[in-house]
Design a protein around this motif. Structure first.
Motif, short mmCIF file in Angstrom:
data_model
loop_
_atom_site.label_atom_id
_atom_site.label_comp_id
_atom_site.label_asym_id
_atom_site.label_seq_id
_atom_site.Cartn_x
_atom_site.Cartn_y
_atom_site.Cartn_z
N LYS A 56 0.83 -1.22 0.00
CA LYS A 56 0.00 0.00 0.00
C LYS A 56 0.86 1.25 0.00
O LYS A 56 0.54 2.24 -0.68
CB LYS A 56 -0.93 0.01 1.22
N THR A 57 1.95 1.22 0.75
CA THR A 57 2.83 2.39 0.80
C THR A 57 3.46 2.64 -0.57
O THR A 57 3.64 3.79 -0.96
CB THR A 57 3.91 2.22 1.87
N ASP A 58 3.79 1.60 -1.28
CA ASP A 58 4.29 1.75 -2.65
C ASP A 58 3.26 2.50 -3.50
O ASP A 58 3.62 3.39 -4.29
CB ASP A 58 4.57 0.37 -3.25
N ALA A 59 1.98 2.16 -3.32
CA ALA A 59 0.92 2.87 -4.05
C ALA A 59 0.82 4.32 -3.59
O ALA A 59 0.57 5.23 -4.42
CB ALA A 59 -0.42 2.15 -3.86
N TYR A 60 1.00 4.58 -2.29
CA TYR A 60 0.99 5.95 -1.79
C TYR A 60 2.13 6.76 -2.42
O TYR A 60 1.95 7.92 -2.80
CB TYR A 60 1.15 5.97 -0.27
N ILE A 61 3.30 6.12 -2.51
CA ILE A 61 4.44 6.81 -3.11
C ILE A 61 4.15 7.15 -4.57
O ILE A 61 4.50 8.24 -5.05
CB ILE A 61 5.71 5.95 -2.98
#
Length: 363
Positions: free
Chosen positions: A257-262
């Protein structure tokens, strides 16, 4: 006259890191941290030894379908698709210890407050030896920037962990900090901001002092769009919380999910004229973790591997070298001065601090 000129030219070749100051095309910096994210998952994807143990994975078949492949290069792409497509193509990624490219923290404690102090000030401080809510006696690069006329009130931090109020010494620095249980505050909130405040209040996290990353991300998004900071720190915290609780499936999902946030952050940057092709993105962590089925949950001075970290950089002044494969050694305390260098500033600190990462600034 000629001899003096030749000495200057010689220095420029000998000290490439210093030669970049005054030449950078970067006007803004976004710094993102993933608390306690191991280098193993960054570079190899899901860890087989942890994934297939009985504890820590709620649904092995589900996680296997999402993140598993026999090839570690494909595994890491499944886990972190934006990082291993966009940043690996257009930026630089440091810290794959399997290739001899190493990144470490220098502080001996190897947990969060000492790690963030080192990252944000440029040097480890033995006085910062706990996660206690005590104001940082040191000046961070955020405070350094906020004191300058051109950056005054254009520096902001959004963090899932509430200790960031103290890490950044909000009282002294004047930096805008939104962390932990904070809501958005303004004389007149938009409908979107009011909704996010309600969502935050209705979504209490199971961790004391740490909110869900989705709240931090959405708050940062609104501030980014409405206030146009020149320096923005976004500190996500879920990966560390899930790891401490031994929940490997949630740890992997949170990283994904954090990869998507980035990716969303990068899309904000590229969609706005103030930021597009004028912004450097820096991504890193505050500490490492142990290796293996049991040790991966922990970190600290007694846990081997806790000082192993990584970082990534992408922007107009950074050559697209992708995964760095040279056998070199870097440290988290180099990032503060490097960030200032991107902004054409010389970052002054006292103590043993890291030098500019020259390879990241050779454009």
């Amino acid at each position: 006259m000629r001899a003096g000129f030749l000495r200057i030219i010689t220095l420029l070749f000998i000290l490439p890191g210093l030669s970049t100051v005054g030449q950078s095309r970067t006007e803004n910096v976004v710094l993102i941290t993933l608390d306690g994210m191991r280098w193993q998952e960054i570079f190899q994807g899901a860890d087989k030894d942890i994934l297939y143990r009985k504890k820590g994975v709620e649904n092995v078949a589900e996680i296997e379908s999402q993140f598993w492949d026999k090839d570690p290069l494909k595994r890491r792409e499944k886990l972190l698709p934006f990082i291993w497509s966009e940043i690996a193509t257009n930026g630089q990624i440091y810290g794959n210890r399997s290739l001899g490219n190493k990144v470490n923290v220098r502080n001996k404690f190897r947990f969060s407050y000492p790690g963030y102090n080192e990252l944000l000030t440029g040097f480890p401080d033995k006085r910062i030896n706990s996660n206690a809510k005590r104001n940082n006696p040191n000046q961070t690069v955020l405070e350094f920037l906020n004191k300058k006329i051109e950056y005054k009130d254009k520096v902001a931090a959004f963090a899932s962990w509430d200790v960031f109020h103290y890490i950044l010494n909000q009282q002294r620095s004047g930096v805008h900090v939104n962390a932990g249980n904070d809501t958005l505050k303004a004389q007149k909130l938009s409908a979107r901001e009011r909704f996010l405040n309600q969502l935050h209040k209705a979504s209490p996290s199971p961790w004391s002092g740490t909110r869900f990353d989705k709240i931090t991300h959405q708050y940062a998004s609104e501030y980014f769009k409405n206030n146009k900071p020149k320096f923005l720190l976004i500190a996500y915290g879920e990966t560390d919380e899930y790891a401490h609780h031994g929940n490997y499936s949630s740890y992997l999902k949170s990283a994904n999910k954090t990869d998507a946030y980035i990716q969303e952050v990068w899309n904000w940057i590229q969609s706005d004229e103030q930021y597009r092709d004028k912004t450097t993105l820096v991504i890193t962590t505050d500490h490492g973790r142990g290796n293996g089925r049991r040790s991966w949950r922990s970190h600290g001075v007694l846990q081997k591997g806790s000082n192993n970290t990584w970082f990534m950089i992408m922007g107009p002044d950074t050559q697209p070298l992708g995964e760095m494969k040279e056998k070199e050694h870097y440290y988290n305390n180099q990032l503060a001065k490097t960030i200032a260098g991107f902004l054409n500033l010389e970052y002054p600190v006292q103590g043993a601090y890291g030098e500019v990462i020259a390879t990241a600034m050779e454009h």
